[in-house]
Motif scaffolding. Structure first.
Motif, PDB file in Angstrom:
ATOM      1  N   ASN A  39      62.348 -42.014  37.825  1.00 36.65           N
ATOM      2  CA  ASN A  39      62.412 -40.867  38.970  1.00 36.65           C
ATOM      3  C   ASN A  39      62.858 -39.480  38.338  1.00 36.65           C
ATOM      4  O   ASN A  39      63.507 -38.806  39.013  1.00 36.65           O
ATOM      5  N   GLY A  40      62.652 -39.308  37.349  1.00 37.81           N
ATOM      6  CA  GLY A  40      63.214 -38.235  36.365  1.00 37.81           C
ATOM      7  C   GLY A  40      62.510 -37.028  37.094  1.00 37.81           C
ATOM      8  O   GLY A  40      63.317 -35.829  36.628  1.00 37.81           O
ATOM      9  N   ALA A  41      61.612 -36.837  37.788  1.00 38.00           N
ATOM     10  CA  ALA A  41      61.018 -35.711  38.196  1.00 38.00           C
ATOM     11  C   ALA A  41      62.008 -34.994  39.343  1.00 38.00           C
ATOM     12  O   ALA A  41      61.909 -33.574  39.651  1.00 38.00           O
ATOM     13  N   VAL A  42      62.923 -35.928  39.825  1.00 33.15           N
ATOM     14  CA  VAL A  42      63.858 -35.159  40.755  1.00 33.15           C
ATOM     15  C   VAL A  42      64.656 -34.217  40.252  1.00 33.15           C
ATOM     16  O   VAL A  42      65.152 -33.176  40.820  1.00 33.15           O
ATOM     17  N   HIS A  43      64.833 -34.127  38.855  1.00 37.49           N
ATOM     18  CA  HIS A  43      65.980 -33.298  38.313  1.00 37.49           C
ATOM     19  C   HIS A  43      65.287 -31.824  37.920  1.00 37.49           C
ATOM     20  O   HIS A  43      65.894 -30.998  37.372  1.00 37.49           O
ATOM     21  N   LYS A  44      63.984 -31.872  38.230  1.00 37.20           N
ATOM     22  CA  LYS A  44      63.257 -30.393  38.000  1.00 37.20           C
ATOM     23  C   LYS A  44      62.621 -30.182  39.471  1.00 37.20           C
ATOM     24  O   LYS A  44      61.694 -30.485  39.949  1.00 37.20           O
ATOM     25  N   PHE A  45      63.395 -29.213  40.161  1.00 31.87           N
ATOM     26  CA  PHE A  45      63.017 -29.011  41.435  1.00 31.87           C
ATOM     27  C   PHE A  45      61.655 -28.057  41.451  1.00 31.87           C
ATOM     28  O   PHE A  45      61.219 -27.290  40.976  1.00 31.87           O
ATOM     29  N   SER A  46      60.879 -28.523  42.628  1.00 33.50           N
ATOM     30  CA  SER A  46      59.507 -27.771  42.955  1.00 33.50           C
ATOM     31  C   SER A  46      59.605 -28.142  44.543  1.00 33.50           C
ATOM     32  O   SER A  46      59.917 -29.259  44.850  1.00 33.50           O
TER      33      SER A  46
ATOM     34  N   TRP B 212      58.475 -34.171  44.899  1.00 35.57           N
ATOM     35  CA  TRP B 212      60.087 -33.594  44.534  1.00 35.57           C
ATOM     36  C   TRP B 212      60.380 -34.354  45.769  1.00 35.57           C
ATOM     37  O   TRP B 212      61.767 -34.899  45.475  1.00 35.57           O
ATOM     38  N   LYS B 213      60.395 -33.991  47.101  1.00 33.25           N
ATOM     39  CA  LYS B 213      61.084 -34.468  48.112  1.00 33.25           C
ATOM     40  C   LYS B 213      61.163 -35.845  48.245  1.00 33.25           C
ATOM     41  O   LYS B 213      61.993 -36.509  48.790  1.00 33.25           O
ATOM     42  N   GLU B 214      59.942 -36.519  47.847  1.00 30.80           N
ATOM     43  CA  GLU B 214      59.900 -37.834  47.681  1.00 30.80           C
ATOM     44  C   GLU B 214      60.914 -38.416  46.633  1.00 30.80           C
ATOM     45  O   GLU B 214      61.361 -39.695  46.767  1.00 30.80           O
ATOM     46  N   CYS B 215      61.055 -37.899  45.566  1.00 27.76           N
ATOM     47  CA  CYS B 215      61.630 -38.282  44.328  1.00 27.76           C
ATOM     48  C   CYS B 215      63.257 -38.032  44.861  1.00 27.76           C
ATOM     49  O   CYS B 215      64.053 -39.135  44.423  1.00 27.76           O
ATOM     50  N   LEU B 216      63.538 -37.247  45.697  1.00 26.76           N
ATOM     51  CA  LEU B 216      64.810 -36.790  46.301  1.00 26.76           C
ATOM     52  C   LEU B 216      65.305 -38.333  47.058  1.00 26.76           C
ATOM     53  O   LEU B 216      66.331 -38.797  47.060  1.00 26.76           O
ATOM     54  N   VAL B 217      64.406 -38.709  48.091  1.00 29.06           N
ATOM     55  CA  VAL B 217      64.676 -39.933  48.708  1.00 29.06           C
ATOM     56  C   VAL B 217      64.965 -41.162  47.900  1.00 29.06           C
ATOM     57  O   VAL B 217      65.947 -41.694  47.977  1.00 29.06           O
ATOM     58  N   ILE B 218      64.153 -41.231  46.873  1.00 26.43           N
ATOM     59  CA  ILE B 218      64.601 -42.689  45.752  1.00 26.43           C
ATOM     60  C   ILE B 218      66.110 -42.259  45.164  1.00 26.43           C
ATOM     61  O   ILE B 218      66.706 -43.199  45.019  1.00 26.43           O
ATOM     62  N   GLU B 219      66.133 -41.048  44.594  1.00 24.77           N
ATOM     63  CA  GLU B 219      67.539 -40.705  44.029  1.00 24.77           C
ATOM     64  C   GLU B 219      68.814 -40.851  44.896  1.00 24.77           C
ATOM     65  O   GLU B 219      69.764 -41.441  44.708  1.00 24.77           O
ATOM     66  N   VAL B 220      68.557 -40.457  46.161  1.00 22.43           N
ATOM     67  CA  VAL B 220      69.724 -40.715  47.262  1.00 22.43           C
ATOM     68  C   VAL B 220      69.840 -42.212  47.683  1.00 22.43           C
ATOM     69  O   VAL B 220      71.117 -42.511  47.565  1.00 22.43           O
ATOM     70  N   VAL B 221      68.618 -42.837  47.765  1.00 20.63           N
ATOM     71  CA  VAL B 221      68.662 -44.167  48.149  1.00 20.63           C
ATOM     72  C   VAL B 221      69.382 -45.237  47.060  1.00 20.63           C
ATOM     73  O   VAL B 221      70.077 -46.150  47.397  1.00 20.63           O
ATOM     74  N   CYS B 222      68.900 -44.720  45.868  1.00 25.58           N
ATOM     75  CA  CYS B 222      69.373 -45.660  44.626  1.00 25.58           C
ATOM     76  C   CYS B 222      70.566 -45.398  44.033  1.00 25.58           C
ATOM     77  O   CYS B 222      71.028 -45.883  42.908  1.00 25.58           O
TER      78      CYS B 222
ATOM     79  N   ASN C 188      69.943 -27.958  43.696  1.00 25.74           N
ATOM     80  CA  ASN C 188      71.395 -27.943  43.835  1.00 25.74           C
ATOM     81  C   ASN C 188      71.676 -29.319  43.705  1.00 25.74           C
ATOM     82  O   ASN C 188      71.581 -30.040  44.505  1.00 25.74           O
ATOM     83  N   LYS C 189      73.048 -29.480  42.899  1.00 31.17           N
ATOM     84  CA  LYS C 189      73.795 -31.025  42.974  1.00 31.17           C
ATOM     85  C   LYS C 189      74.995 -30.734  43.430  1.00 31.17           C
ATOM     86  O   LYS C 189      75.707 -31.650  43.092  1.00 31.17           O
TER      87      LYS C 189
END
Length: 353
Positions: free
Chosen positions: A38-45, A50-60, A248-249
């Motif tokens: 899910n590395g795409a979450v670390h490059k904002f767009s 990116w919004k879907e990748c952020l869901v995976i990042e938060v949930v996992c 933003n992290k």
């Protein structure tokens, strides 16, 4: 303690395997694989991707903290099973040696010209494999467990553990991330003091929650705060990133409340399920479950190397739904299979304990 008594306790420990530890172990391992696909979450767009990748990042995000909680739950009372000397020997055999060997393997695979000095430098500074940052952390915590384990020897000492948990929670899990999110400078003196040992909170919570029977109200509070933490992290990251144009992290961090509450909620939820009853009805083999959990550490060690080779060989689109949602499951199964086979080979099995 006599040798006979120690051996007897070891036999009891082996026969009384805790099923929900295995469940959590497997879930955390799968979550790790999803995060690393899910590395795409670390490059904002400002895109749907990116919004879907952020869901995976938060949930996992619970993956690493859950591993630490399991370590606390299983190792804080290690003295009932073996001596401190044996404890450190086991940690060296199960963590340090595999870490060094797989770092060497990854280095050799990725570098045509082997240079021992260059390997040593890259190993020391954590440049061989990014996800191996976890090993210095867990080794550091393992070194603290013999001291922390003293607090498990008497019932009244549990108050001291809750005090430590409360202290770290207030300053590191709440005040520090809130100050960051609200653009208030957090005192450097407190930050330096806390950040190195803040992960202790997961060791202690793993042990305490494994021994504590929570009532319904306490569970509801934990679940509500977990949902609040997940939503807060997602929305804060989303809107501030869109506003600034860069990711933003500020709300990220394993020991921040945004990482802590979901992890504690998952631990509590999985622990609360009567797995023995479920497995008895469905006739699921618990030995197979324990074997699967036993492969998790090996999967962590090898999955990035396997992932990179497969993605390169098949030229997989790393922005596709397949890569983010289906490939992690396939990768997990492949890695489990490889680790399981290695564990059957004498001597070699020591590199995936």
């Amino acid at each position: 303690m006599s040798i006979e008594l120690i051996n007897e306790k070891r036999k009891v420990a082996k026969s009384n395997r805790v099923i929900y530890y295995d469940i959590l172990n497997i879930l955390a391992c799968i979550a790790v694989v999803f995060l690393h696909c899910n590395g795409a979450v670390h490059k904002f767009s400002n895109t749907r991707l990116w919004k879907e990748c952020l869901v995976i990042e938060v949930v996992c995000y619970f993956a690493v903290p859950i591993f630490l909680m399991i370590s606390g739950a299983t190792l804080m009372k290690y003295k009932e099973r073996y001596t401190t000397k044996e404890y450190f020997i086991k940690r060296i055999e199960k963590v340090v040696i595999p870490w060094v060997i797989w770092s060497l393997i990854v280095y050799i695979v990725n570098n045509k010209n082997f240079n021992m000095l260059n390997f040593g430098e890259n190993f020391i500074y954590g440049k061989i494999e990014a996800i191996y940052w976890f090993f210095p952390l867990i080794i550091h915590l393992y070194c603290l467990i013999p001291v922390l384990s003293i607090l498990t020897e008497k019932q009244e000492y549990e108050k001291t553990m809750w005090y430590i948990v409360g202290f770290i929670f207030i300053f590191q899990s709440v005040l520090q991330p809130l100050c960051t999110m609200l653009h208030i400078k957090f005192p450097n003196t407190l930050n330096y003091m806390l950040q190195q040992n803040s992960y202790i909170i997961y060791l202690l919570l793993g042990y305490l929650l494994s021994k504590t029977k929570l009532n319904k109200k306490q569970k509801i509070v934990i679940y509500v705060f977990a949902i609040f933490a997940l939503v807060t992290r997602y929305l804060y990251t989303l809107y501030v990133s869109i506003d600034t144009g860069i990711i933003n992290k500020d709300s990220w961090g394993y020991t921040a409340f945004t990482g802590l509450f979901p992890t504690v909620a998952l631990f509590t939820f999985v622990k609360d399920i009567n797995w023995e009853k479920i497995f008895a009805k469905t006739k699921i083999n618990t030995k197979m479950l324990s074997n699967l959990a036993g492969c998790s550490f090996g999967v962590y060690l090898i999955h990035m190397l396997i992932k990179e080779k497969i993605v390169g060989l098949l030229d997989i689109n790393t922005s596709s739904y397949f890569y983010r949602l289906i490939f992690p499951v396939i990768l997990y199964i492949i890695c489990v299979t490889i680790v399981y086979i290695i564990k059957k080979i004498p001597i070699v099995k020591k590199i995936v304990p």
